[in-house]
Design a protein around this motif. Structure first.
Motif, PDB file in Angstrom:
ATOM      1  N   ALA A  48      46.710 -94.809  18.833  1.00 48.45           N
ATOM      2  CA  ALA A  48      47.540 -94.213  17.950  1.00 48.45           C
ATOM      3  C   ALA A  48      46.619 -94.141  16.519  1.00 48.45           C
ATOM      4  CB  ALA A  48      48.684 -94.879  17.691  1.00 48.45           C
ATOM      5  N   ASP A  49      45.814 -94.779  16.495  1.00 49.61           N
ATOM      6  CA  ASP A  49      44.997 -94.569  15.113  1.00 49.61           C
ATOM      7  C   ASP A  49      43.616 -94.054  15.258  1.00 49.61           C
ATOM      8  OD1 ASP A  49      43.601 -96.577  16.540  1.00 49.61           O
ATOM      9  OD2 ASP A  49      43.431 -98.272  15.310  1.00 49.61           O
ATOM     10  N   ALA A  50      43.602 -93.434  16.347  1.00 51.73           N
ATOM     11  CA  ALA A  50      42.413 -92.486  16.466  1.00 51.73           C
ATOM     12  C   ALA A  50      42.144 -91.371  15.664  1.00 51.73           C
ATOM     13  CB  ALA A  50      42.406 -91.726  17.832  1.00 51.73           C
ATOM     14  N   THR A  51      40.723 -91.159  14.989  1.00 54.31           N
ATOM     15  CA  THR A  51      40.704 -90.293  13.784  1.00 54.31           C
ATOM     16  C   THR A  51      39.370 -89.371  14.367  1.00 54.31           C
ATOM     17  OG1 THR A  51      39.009 -92.233  13.257  1.00 54.31           O
ATOM     18  CG2 THR A  51      41.063 -92.169  12.149  1.00 54.31           C
ATOM     19  N   PRO A  52      39.217 -88.431  13.623  1.00 49.53           N
ATOM     20  CA  PRO A  52      38.270 -87.389  13.943  1.00 49.53           C
ATOM     21  C   PRO A  52      36.911 -88.334  14.092  1.00 49.53           C
ATOM     22  CG  PRO A  52      39.692 -86.527  12.465  1.00 49.53           C
ATOM     23  CD  PRO A  52      39.808 -87.918  12.540  1.00 49.53           C
ATOM     24  N   ALA A  53      35.985 -87.699  15.235  1.00 48.84           N
ATOM     25  CA  ALA A  53      34.704 -88.164  15.422  1.00 48.84           C
ATOM     26  C   ALA A  53      33.850 -87.148  15.541  1.00 48.84           C
ATOM     27  CB  ALA A  53      34.684 -89.195  16.727  1.00 48.84           C
ATOM     28  N   ILE A  54      32.549 -87.378  15.093  1.00 48.18           N
ATOM     29  CA  ILE A  54      31.630 -86.209  15.212  1.00 48.18           C
ATOM     30  C   ILE A  54      30.339 -86.805  15.634  1.00 48.18           C
ATOM     31  CG2 ILE A  54      29.819 -84.650  13.412  1.00 48.18           C
ATOM     32  CD1 ILE A  54      32.349 -84.532  11.600  1.00 48.18           C
ATOM     33  N   GLY A  55      29.610 -86.197  16.384  1.00 49.18           N
ATOM     34  CA  GLY A  55      28.461 -86.818  17.126  1.00 49.18           C
ATOM     35  C   GLY A  55      27.206 -85.957  16.568  1.00 49.18           C
ATOM     36  N   LEU A  56      25.983 -86.755  16.476  1.00 49.11           N
ATOM     37  CA  LEU A  56      24.818 -86.012  16.222  1.00 49.11           C
ATOM     38  C   LEU A  56      23.691 -86.735  17.196  1.00 49.11           C
ATOM     39  CD1 LEU A  56      23.043 -84.461  14.626  1.00 49.11           C
ATOM     40  CD2 LEU A  56      22.776 -85.977  12.842  1.00 49.11           C
ATOM     41  N   ASP A  57      22.856 -86.002  17.541  1.00 50.83           N
ATOM     42  CA  ASP A  57      21.713 -86.686  18.719  1.00 50.83           C
ATOM     43  C   ASP A  57      20.912 -85.423  18.930  1.00 50.83           C
ATOM     44  OD1 ASP A  57      20.552 -87.757  21.066  1.00 50.83           O
ATOM     45  OD2 ASP A  57      21.898 -89.517  20.804  1.00 50.83           O
ATOM     46  N   THR A  58      19.867 -85.567  19.428  1.00 51.84           N
ATOM     47  CA  THR A  58      18.857 -84.601  19.754  1.00 51.84           C
ATOM     48  C   THR A  58      18.956 -84.228  21.260  1.00 51.84           C
ATOM     49  OG1 THR A  58      17.152 -86.169  20.176  1.00 51.84           O
ATOM     50  CG2 THR A  58      17.193 -85.389  18.195  1.00 51.84           C
ATOM     51  N   ALA A  82      32.902 -81.955  25.810  1.00 50.00           N
ATOM     52  CA  ALA A  82      33.720 -81.430  26.850  1.00 50.00           C
ATOM     53  C   ALA A  82      34.680 -82.285  27.286  1.00 50.00           C
ATOM     54  CB  ALA A  82      32.766 -81.121  27.806  1.00 50.00           C
ATOM     55  N   VAL A  83      34.666 -83.760  27.246  1.00 54.21           N
ATOM     56  CA  VAL A  83      35.781 -84.647  27.784  1.00 54.21           C
ATOM     57  C   VAL A  83      36.536 -85.192  26.638  1.00 54.21           C
ATOM     58  CG1 VAL A  83      34.253 -85.311  29.507  1.00 54.21           C
ATOM     59  CG2 VAL A  83      34.135 -86.702  27.463  1.00 54.21           C
ATOM     60  N   GLY A  84      36.394 -84.592  25.338  1.00 55.52           N
ATOM     61  CA  GLY A  84      37.257 -84.896  24.111  1.00 55.52           C
ATOM     62  C   GLY A  84      36.808 -86.119  23.459  1.00 55.52           C
ATOM     63  N   LEU A  85      35.836 -86.908  23.760  1.00 50.80           N
ATOM     64  CA  LEU A  85      35.455 -88.004  22.821  1.00 50.80           C
ATOM     65  C   LEU A  85      34.958 -87.626  21.534  1.00 50.80           C
ATOM     66  CD1 LEU A  85      33.487 -90.066  25.542  1.00 50.80           C
ATOM     67  CD2 LEU A  85      35.818 -90.578  24.583  1.00 50.80           C
ATOM     68  N   LEU A  86      34.354 -86.445  21.405  1.00 50.85           N
ATOM     69  CA  LEU A  86      34.027 -85.727  20.089  1.00 50.85           C
ATOM     70  C   LEU A  86      34.598 -84.362  19.674  1.00 50.85           C
ATOM     71  CD1 LEU A  86      30.248 -86.127  20.376  1.00 50.85           C
ATOM     72  CD2 LEU A  86      31.474 -87.639  19.265  1.00 50.85           C
ATOM     73  N   ASP A  87      35.044 -84.579  18.503  1.00 56.10           N
ATOM     74  CA  ASP A  87      35.815 -83.078  17.641  1.00 56.10           C
ATOM     75  C   ASP A  87      34.791 -82.249  17.614  1.00 56.10           C
ATOM     76  OD1 ASP A  87      38.691 -84.270  17.509  1.00 56.10           O
ATOM     77  OD2 ASP A  87      37.401 -85.751  16.781  1.00 56.10           O
ATOM     78  N   GLU A  88      33.500 -82.627  17.123  1.00 54.30           N
ATOM     79  CA  GLU A  88      32.526 -82.019  16.739  1.00 54.30           C
ATOM     80  C   GLU A  88      31.235 -82.483  17.286  1.00 54.30           C
ATOM     81  OE1 GLU A  88      32.175 -79.804  12.848  1.00 54.30           O
ATOM     82  OE2 GLU A  88      34.248 -80.820  12.413  1.00 54.30           O
ATOM     83  N   ALA A  89      30.074 -81.783  17.613  1.00 54.97           N
ATOM     84  CA  ALA A  89      28.999 -82.151  18.253  1.00 54.97           C
ATOM     85  C   ALA A  89      27.766 -81.358  17.977  1.00 54.97           C
ATOM     86  CB  ALA A  89      29.035 -82.338  19.990  1.00 54.97           C
ATOM     87  N   TYR A  90      26.698 -82.134  17.461  1.00 56.03           N
ATOM     88  CA  TYR A  90      25.466 -81.174  16.891  1.00 56.03           C
ATOM     89  C   TYR A  90      24.149 -81.958  17.649  1.00 56.03           C
ATOM     90  CZ  TYR A  90      28.861 -79.563  13.557  1.00 56.03           C
ATOM     91  OH  TYR A  90      30.099 -78.955  13.101  1.00 56.03           O
TER      92      TYR A  90
END
Length: 274
Positions: free
Chosen positions: A118-128, A138-146
């Protein structure tokens, strides 16, 4: 690199390049399970607590950017009612073994959606690792990925906008692969006060990064109360290299690296007023 092959970096640290950018995380978990890779487990409650403190300071929910995010493991543990042990079982069990990547994606969408906190917040991922971040997205773990390398090129416009919305940066396994250059690039995009929560191997000096953060108005404190184990050494050569690196960094490996595991320290950075 062929599947199953490992190599050794100049520092003596074993590299597992072939598992970091596979189409899905199964090889990652299968390879690291025998080495008892555990740092995301230790980071889970630290990151949840730090996020809560950052949200209280902001007066509202906070967006988290995970550096060297790989397949979104830290985001999975931050935003879902799961343990690292649950993830090992999920990806190494017989139910996952025969699935195609596309089938695993569909399975994981339901798996994570059913366990969203219930306390989930937006998550952005950065990796090469482009395949890894694509999977996490794709599976919904990240809201944005770079998939960008800020050690070599400036952040894209889209990543810069994402950082401008970020309140907390987390990292568990990337310091040493990324340097002050990545943090300088990210802090240059910040539009709200940024906090940084970083687990750093004792074989790596964090001073240059802390100095760069200070130049952006962030003070850094080290948790001196304990260390956090990362994983078992893959062989004696890796252990010898780690022991030497810790000594060169001014540390004492006795009772820690000499006992067979990498250990990390926790560094927390916040604006001086916080």
């Amino acid at each position: 690199m062929t599947a199953g092959r490992i190599s050794t970096a100049a520092s003596g640290k074993t590299r597992f390049d072939d598992i970091y950018d596979a189409p899905d995380p199964r090889a990652y978990f299968r390879r690291l399970a025998p080495l008892d890779y555990e740092i995301p487990h230790h980071a889970q409650e630290v990151f949840r607590r730090t996020r809560t403190e950052r949200a209280a300071a902001a007066g509202g929910p906070v967006t988290v950017l995970d550096l060297c995010c790989s397949y979104g493991i830290n985001a999975a543990l931050l935003n879902h009612d799961l343990t690292l042990g649950d993830l090992y079982a999920h990806y190494t069990g017989p139910e996952a073994e025969e699935l195609t990547t596309a089938e695993l994606v569909e399975r994981d969408k339901a798996f994570y959606a059913a366990r969203r906190r219930a306390d989930a917040t937006p998550a952005i991922g950065l990796d090469t690792a482009e395949n890894a971040v694509r999977y996490a997205l794709a599976v919904g773990l990240l809201d944005e990925a770079y998939a960008e390398n800020l050690e070599r090129v400036p952040p894209s416009t889209a990543l810069g906008r994402a950082v401008a919305r970020t309140g907390l940066i987390t990292v568990t396994g990337g310091i040493g692969y990324i340097t002050h250059r990545t943090f300088d690039a990210l802090l240059g995009c910040a539009r709200t006060p940024l906090w940084v929560s970083a687990f750093v191997l004792r074989t790596v000096a964090y001073g240059p990064i802390a100095a760069g953060l200070a130049a952006h108005g962030l003070g850094t404190e080290q948790d001196l109360s304990r260390t956090y184990p990362q994983r078992l050494f893959s062989d004696r050569a890796e252990q010898r290299g780690a022991v030497e690196q810790v000594r060169l960094a001014g540390g004492d490996p006795a009772g820690l690296e000499t006992e067979g595991r990498y250990h990390t320290r926790l560094y927390q950075s916040r604006p001086y007023r916080d």
